[in-house]
Motif scaffolding. Sequence first.
Motif, mmCIF file in Angstrom:
data_model
loop_
_atom_site.group_PDB
_atom_site.id
_atom_site.type_symbol
_atom_site.label_atom_id
_atom_site.label_comp_id
_atom_site.label_asym_id
_atom_site.label_seq_id
_atom_site.Cartn_x
_atom_site.Cartn_y
_atom_site.Cartn_z
ATOM 1 N N GLY A 66 0.813 -1.205 0.000
ATOM 2 C CA GLY A 66 0.000 0.000 0.000
ATOM 3 C C GLY A 66 0.856 1.269 0.000
ATOM 4 N N ILE A 67 0.197 2.403 -0.209
ATOM 5 C CA ILE A 67 0.889 3.695 -0.253
ATOM 6 C C ILE A 67 0.993 4.260 1.161
ATOM 7 C CG2 ILE A 67 0.821 6.049 -1.168
ATOM 8 C CD1 ILE A 67 -0.710 4.968 -3.553
ATOM 9 N N PRO A 68 2.175 4.625 1.626
ATOM 10 C CA PRO A 68 2.326 5.151 2.994
ATOM 11 C C PRO A 68 1.812 6.593 3.091
ATOM 12 C CG PRO A 68 4.435 5.209 1.884
ATOM 13 C CD PRO A 68 3.481 4.526 0.928
ATOM 14 N N GLN A 69 1.613 7.037 4.324
ATOM 15 C CA GLN A 69 1.205 8.423 4.537
ATOM 16 C C GLN A 69 2.368 9.403 4.400
ATOM 17 O OE1 GLN A 69 -0.654 8.647 8.385
ATOM 18 N NE2 GLN A 69 -2.296 7.174 7.871
ATOM 19 N N ARG A 70 3.563 8.935 4.697
ATOM 20 C CA ARG A 70 4.732 9.828 4.626
ATOM 21 C C ARG A 70 5.945 9.029 4.185
ATOM 22 N NH1 ARG A 70 6.186 13.532 9.706
ATOM 23 N NH2 ARG A 70 4.184 14.425 9.021
#
Length: 316
Positions: free
Chosen positions: A295-299
């Motif tokens: 998944g795509i991380p927040q930071r």
Amino acid sequence: MLQPLYSLLQKNTSWEWGAKQAKAFQQAKQKLLKSDFLTHYDLKKPILGPKEGVPTLAAAQIQRWSLILSAYQYNLEYTSGVSNKEADLLSRLPIPVKVVYPNELNYAIDRCEQLPVTAQDIAKELQRDSIRQVYEYTLRVWKPNVSTQLLPYARQADELTMKTGAYCGKIIPPKFRDAVLQEIHEGHIGLCRMKSLTRSFVWWTRLDQDVEEVVKTCAACQSIRNKPADVMSHPWIYPDAPWTRLHVDFAEFKEKQYRVVIDAFTKWPEVHELGIHATTTQTVEALRRSFSCHGIPQRLVSDNGPQFVAREFQDS
């Protein structure tokens, strides 16, 4: 009689010159002209002596002399000015004495005679150095347009003068620069003082950088330098869930570049081989493979390397 005048000397008193002050001033002038206040000096009336008291109106110097001499038994004898002759030169001329200088002074004199470089050495080396044109321009006149190599010297043209075939000790050829810097640094006077002293006597391009390098490589100066100011640490806040904040960087192993990603929550590492060079395109593809799995991380945290600040990375 003088009270109107003395009152003007008191603190917080405004200046006022009226009839009372003028009258007191005139009376004081008339009193000073009479013999009751001023008289001729009389040798028969001693002022200072072992048996005479000091008048209360005597000068402060006379009172001090009387106080000092009161501890002794003494007699005063008057000598006329004709008989009181000054001592001549021969009576005060000392006997010749052999002076033995300490070893420290002899060492200082020897050090002065052992200069690291002389004006003749500078003049001779400048004739063979690559900046020989500086010698010729200083001797004659500087041209308006000079090469890039001579541009720093042209800016200092007003301070370059000729003396005994050298630049008055100002420009030092590369061959003697290390010796001059070591001579100035011998006393370990510190970076700022060394810069100031060096600029006063010598000059060349990148002088400040060379001085800083000498001080940085000196073990004695580094051992006593001031401690750097403490920097407050700013630790990262621990994330709440896995794969929310990732730290990315590159590592080299056996002449190959690898992209390394660490999850701040689980400390899970992911390593992808990029080849000999780590390009922006390869970095983006490696991150996409990781994001497609977890998944795509927040930071995403990086060191702002060229691959991460490129437009291709920002637009992807």
